[in-house]
Write a protein that holds these residues in place. Sequence first.
Motif, PDB file in Angstrom:
ATOM      1  N   HIS A 182     -17.296   6.705   4.898  1.00 15.72           N
ATOM      2  CA  HIS A 182     -18.386   5.766   5.152  1.00 15.72           C
ATOM      3  C   HIS A 182     -17.947   4.522   5.917  1.00 15.72           C
ATOM      4  CE1 HIS A 182     -19.703   8.044   1.453  1.00 15.72           C
ATOM      5  NE2 HIS A 182     -20.589   8.375   2.382  1.00 15.72           N
ATOM      6  N   THR A 183     -16.804   4.615   6.580  1.00 20.21           N
ATOM      7  CA  THR A 183     -16.317   3.469   7.359  1.00 20.21           C
ATOM      8  C   THR A 183     -16.565   3.743   8.838  1.00 20.21           C
ATOM      9  OG1 THR A 183     -14.623   3.149   5.677  1.00 20.21           O
ATOM     10  CG2 THR A 183     -14.293   2.029   7.784  1.00 20.21           C
ATOM     11  N   ASP A 184     -16.998   2.713   9.563  1.00 20.99           N
ATOM     12  CA  ASP A 184     -17.300   2.939  10.990  1.00 20.99           C
ATOM     13  C   ASP A 184     -16.018   3.232  11.764  1.00 20.99           C
ATOM     14  OD1 ASP A 184     -16.693   0.205  12.797  1.00 20.99           O
ATOM     15  OD2 ASP A 184     -16.868  -0.099  10.624  1.00 20.99           O
ATOM     16  N   PRO A 185     -16.114   4.009  12.844  1.00 24.68           N
ATOM     17  CA  PRO A 185     -14.928   4.458  13.585  1.00 24.68           C
ATOM     18  C   PRO A 185     -14.055   3.305  14.077  1.00 24.68           C
ATOM     19  CG  PRO A 185     -16.913   5.561  14.392  1.00 24.68           C
ATOM     20  CD  PRO A 185     -17.363   4.499  13.448  1.00 24.68           C
ATOM     21  N   GLY A 186     -14.668   2.199  14.499  1.00 24.83           N
ATOM     22  CA  GLY A 186     -13.904   1.063  15.002  1.00 24.83           C
ATOM     23  C   GLY A 186     -12.983   0.496  13.933  1.00 24.83           C
ATOM     24  N   THR A 187     -13.535   0.294  12.748  1.00 25.51           N
ATOM     25  CA  THR A 187     -12.753  -0.248  11.635  1.00 25.51           C
ATOM     26  C   THR A 187     -11.651   0.729  11.233  1.00 25.51           C
ATOM     27  OG1 THR A 187     -14.706  -1.417  10.834  1.00 25.51           O
ATOM     28  CG2 THR A 187     -12.916  -1.116   9.264  1.00 25.51           C
ATOM     29  N   LEU A 188     -12.009   2.021  11.204  1.00 28.20           N
ATOM     30  CA  LEU A 188     -11.064   3.060  10.822  1.00 28.20           C
ATOM     31  C   LEU A 188      -9.893   3.106  11.804  1.00 28.20           C
ATOM     32  CD1 LEU A 188     -11.422   4.770   8.365  1.00 28.20           C
ATOM     33  CD2 LEU A 188     -12.451   6.556   9.767  1.00 28.20           C
ATOM     34  N   ALA A 189     -10.207   3.058  13.098  1.00 27.65           N
ATOM     35  CA  ALA A 189      -9.165   3.089  14.129  1.00 27.65           C
ATOM     36  C   ALA A 189      -8.251   1.878  13.969  1.00 27.65           C
ATOM     37  CB  ALA A 189      -9.802   3.106  15.511  1.00 27.65           C
ATOM     38  N   GLN A 190      -8.865   0.721  13.718  1.00 27.17           N
ATOM     39  CA  GLN A 190      -8.087  -0.511  13.564  1.00 27.17           C
ATOM     40  C   GLN A 190      -7.185  -0.431  12.329  1.00 27.17           C
ATOM     41  OE1 GLN A 190      -8.698  -2.745  16.069  1.00 27.17           O
ATOM     42  NE2 GLN A 190      -6.843  -3.803  15.394  1.00 27.17           N
ATOM     43  N   ALA A 191      -7.750   0.133  11.249  1.00 30.01           N
ATOM     44  CA  ALA A 191      -6.999   0.245   9.995  1.00 30.01           C
ATOM     45  C   ALA A 191      -5.799   1.172  10.164  1.00 30.01           C
ATOM     46  CB  ALA A 191      -7.908   0.749   8.881  1.00 30.01           C
ATOM     47  N   LEU A 192      -5.983   2.195  10.990  1.00 32.90           N
ATOM     48  CA  LEU A 192      -4.910   3.154  11.265  1.00 32.90           C
ATOM     49  C   LEU A 192      -3.837   2.493  12.118  1.00 32.90           C
ATOM     50  CD1 LEU A 192      -4.699   6.112  10.415  1.00 32.90           C
ATOM     51  CD2 LEU A 192      -5.639   6.752  12.642  1.00 32.90           C
ATOM     52  N   PHE A 193      -4.312   1.770  13.129  1.00 32.43           N
ATOM     53  CA  PHE A 193      -3.426   1.096  14.069  1.00 32.43           C
ATOM     54  C   PHE A 193      -2.595   0.016  13.361  1.00 32.43           C
ATOM     55  CE2 PHE A 193      -2.779  -2.192  17.397  1.00 32.43           C
ATOM     56  CZ  PHE A 193      -2.014  -1.440  18.279  1.00 32.43           C
ATOM     57  N   GLU A 194      -3.212  -0.672  12.428  1.00 38.26           N
ATOM     58  CA  GLU A 194      -2.526  -1.766  11.736  1.00 38.26           C
ATOM     59  C   GLU A 194      -1.993  -1.329  10.377  1.00 38.26           C
ATOM     60  OE1 GLU A 194      -4.869  -5.362  11.603  1.00 38.26           O
ATOM     61  OE2 GLU A 194      -5.277  -5.314  13.749  1.00 38.26           O
ATOM     62  N   ARG A 195      -1.696  -0.024  10.239  1.00 33.18           N
ATOM     63  CA  ARG A 195      -1.212   0.488   8.944  1.00 33.18           C
ATOM     64  C   ARG A 195       0.066  -0.226   8.534  1.00 33.18           C
ATOM     65  NH1 ARG A 195      -0.175   3.722  13.102  1.00 33.18           N
ATOM     66  NH2 ARG A 195       1.891   4.655  13.343  1.00 33.18           N
ATOM     67  N   ARG A 196       0.254  -0.335   7.224  1.00 37.60           N
ATOM     68  CA  ARG A 196       1.413  -1.059   6.716  1.00 37.60           C
ATOM     69  C   ARG A 196       2.340  -0.136   5.955  1.00 37.60           C
ATOM     70  NH1 ARG A 196      -0.954  -5.872   3.188  1.00 37.60           N
ATOM     71  NH2 ARG A 196       1.171  -5.584   2.492  1.00 37.60           N
ATOM     72  N   GLY A 197       3.600  -0.515   5.933  1.00 33.86           N
ATOM     73  CA  GLY A 197       4.567   0.252   5.166  1.00 33.86           C
ATOM     74  C   GLY A 197       4.274   0.137   3.681  1.00 33.86           C
ATOM     75  N   VAL A 198       4.519   1.217   2.950  1.00 32.40           N
ATOM     76  CA  VAL A 198       4.257   1.203   1.524  1.00 32.40           C
ATOM     77  C   VAL A 198       5.592   1.005   0.804  1.00 32.40           C
ATOM     78  CG1 VAL A 198       3.340   2.512  -0.403  1.00 32.40           C
ATOM     79  CG2 VAL A 198       2.340   2.767   1.867  1.00 32.40           C
ATOM     80  N   THR A 199       5.650   0.025  -0.071  1.00 26.97           N
ATOM     81  CA  THR A 199       6.907  -0.183  -0.802  1.00 26.97           C
ATOM     82  C   THR A 199       7.114   0.969  -1.760  1.00 26.97           C
ATOM     83  OG1 THR A 199       5.649  -1.545  -2.335  1.00 26.97           O
ATOM     84  CG2 THR A 199       6.958  -2.702  -0.668  1.00 26.97           C
ATOM     85  N   GLY A 200       8.333   1.413  -1.865  1.00 27.21           N
ATOM     86  CA  GLY A 200       8.641   2.522  -2.768  1.00 27.21           C
ATOM     87  C   GLY A 200       8.291   3.865  -2.142  1.00 27.21           C
ATOM     88  N   GLY A 201       7.848   3.880  -0.876  1.00 20.53           N
ATOM     89  CA  GLY A 201       7.457   5.136  -0.230  1.00 20.53           C
ATOM     90  C   GLY A 201       8.662   5.874   0.315  1.00 20.53           C
TER      91      GLY A 201
END
Lengths: 201, 201
Positions: A182-201
């Motif tokens: 339910h997230t618009d494509p623009g926000t989703l693309a941005q969220a993917l682009f600005e993904r962050r490292g996960v601690t403990g990953g």
Amino acid sequence: MKNPPSLDQLISALRVLPGVGPKSAQRMAYHLLQRDKPGAEKLARALEHALSHIGHCQRCNTFSETPLCALCADPARRQDQLCVVEMPADMLTLEHTQSYDGLYFVLMGRLSPLDGIGPRDLPLEKLAHRALDGAVREVILATNFTAEGETTAHALSELLKGHGLTLTRMARGLPVGGELEHTDPGTLAQALFERRGVTGG
Amino acid sequence: MKNPPSLDQLISALRVLPGVGPKSAQRMAYHLLQRDKPGAEKLARALEHALSHIGHCQRCNTFSETPLCALCADPARRQDQLCVVEMPADMLTLEHTQSYDGLYFVLMGRLSPLDGIGPRDLPLEKLAHRALDGAVREVILATNFTAEGETTAHALSELLKGHGLTLTRMARGLPVGGELEHTDPGTLAQALFERRGVTGG
């Protein structure tokens, strides 16, 4: 056949309110005169009172009845963070999160060529003066993520860069509790682009 | 962190306007204080002026600055027709058609139990007194064709019947230029039910 002049004057005066066209103005005038004269009286007095009492905080530029607003006058706030927002409502919304204890600067608008609001209509000099007072180390550009807000943030970063300040912008991404579907494509693309490292990953 | 008190008072006072919620009131207050102080000044003055100058025509009950409104004072209008409308705007709209030269009575409202407006809130006594002045022969019930307007028209016909007055209601049917395909079923059914004989047919 016409309305009485003072009624027409009231209808026309109500149109100074944003979003109020001729039909709503007429409806408002009828309502006030027919059903809520005390309310109309109260509104007239509140307007006069606000006009004579409200100015701008000399430090953060928000509406204030005193030279310095309550927040700027609070010694408990961090002096090295300055969060730049468009409107006082944005400041109130951020304060509501109880997650920021620095100071603010309120632009009282945004760059919006379509509405005839250019750089000269914003208090950029006042902001530069405020941001370069020596105490501020980080400026958070918290204008909206609309086209106008982004343009404004860009202009502010141009204004403030090269002075050793850390310039940041709030993160974009999915809302807390948000679902990918339910997230618009623009926000989703941005969220993917600005993904962050996960601690403990 | 809060707005200055006089700003909060203004925001709350703006909510007396119909259709204005907390968000719009805030937007309006910001706009007035930031971008249109002369407009706010003008609005305050127009409110005061209208409150002190506007009353009701003693004959037709519309808003008027004089005891008798211009239309009621016009000797060229037919004295035997009285058109009862809900609001002054309805009277202006009818006048605009230039197809009626009788007089009006303005209810300044309609029966609307949901809004708490009952028979006591309408000037029914004033209307009865006006309609039974001896000169009026036809009363045109021109309230809206909404549920409230129809209820009001029914109540008015109950009020005025049995006094030898001709009571009429405006015709319902297709609008001029209207197409059957694009007319709602209710209007279409009514237009069929109230069909008229065609001359020369």
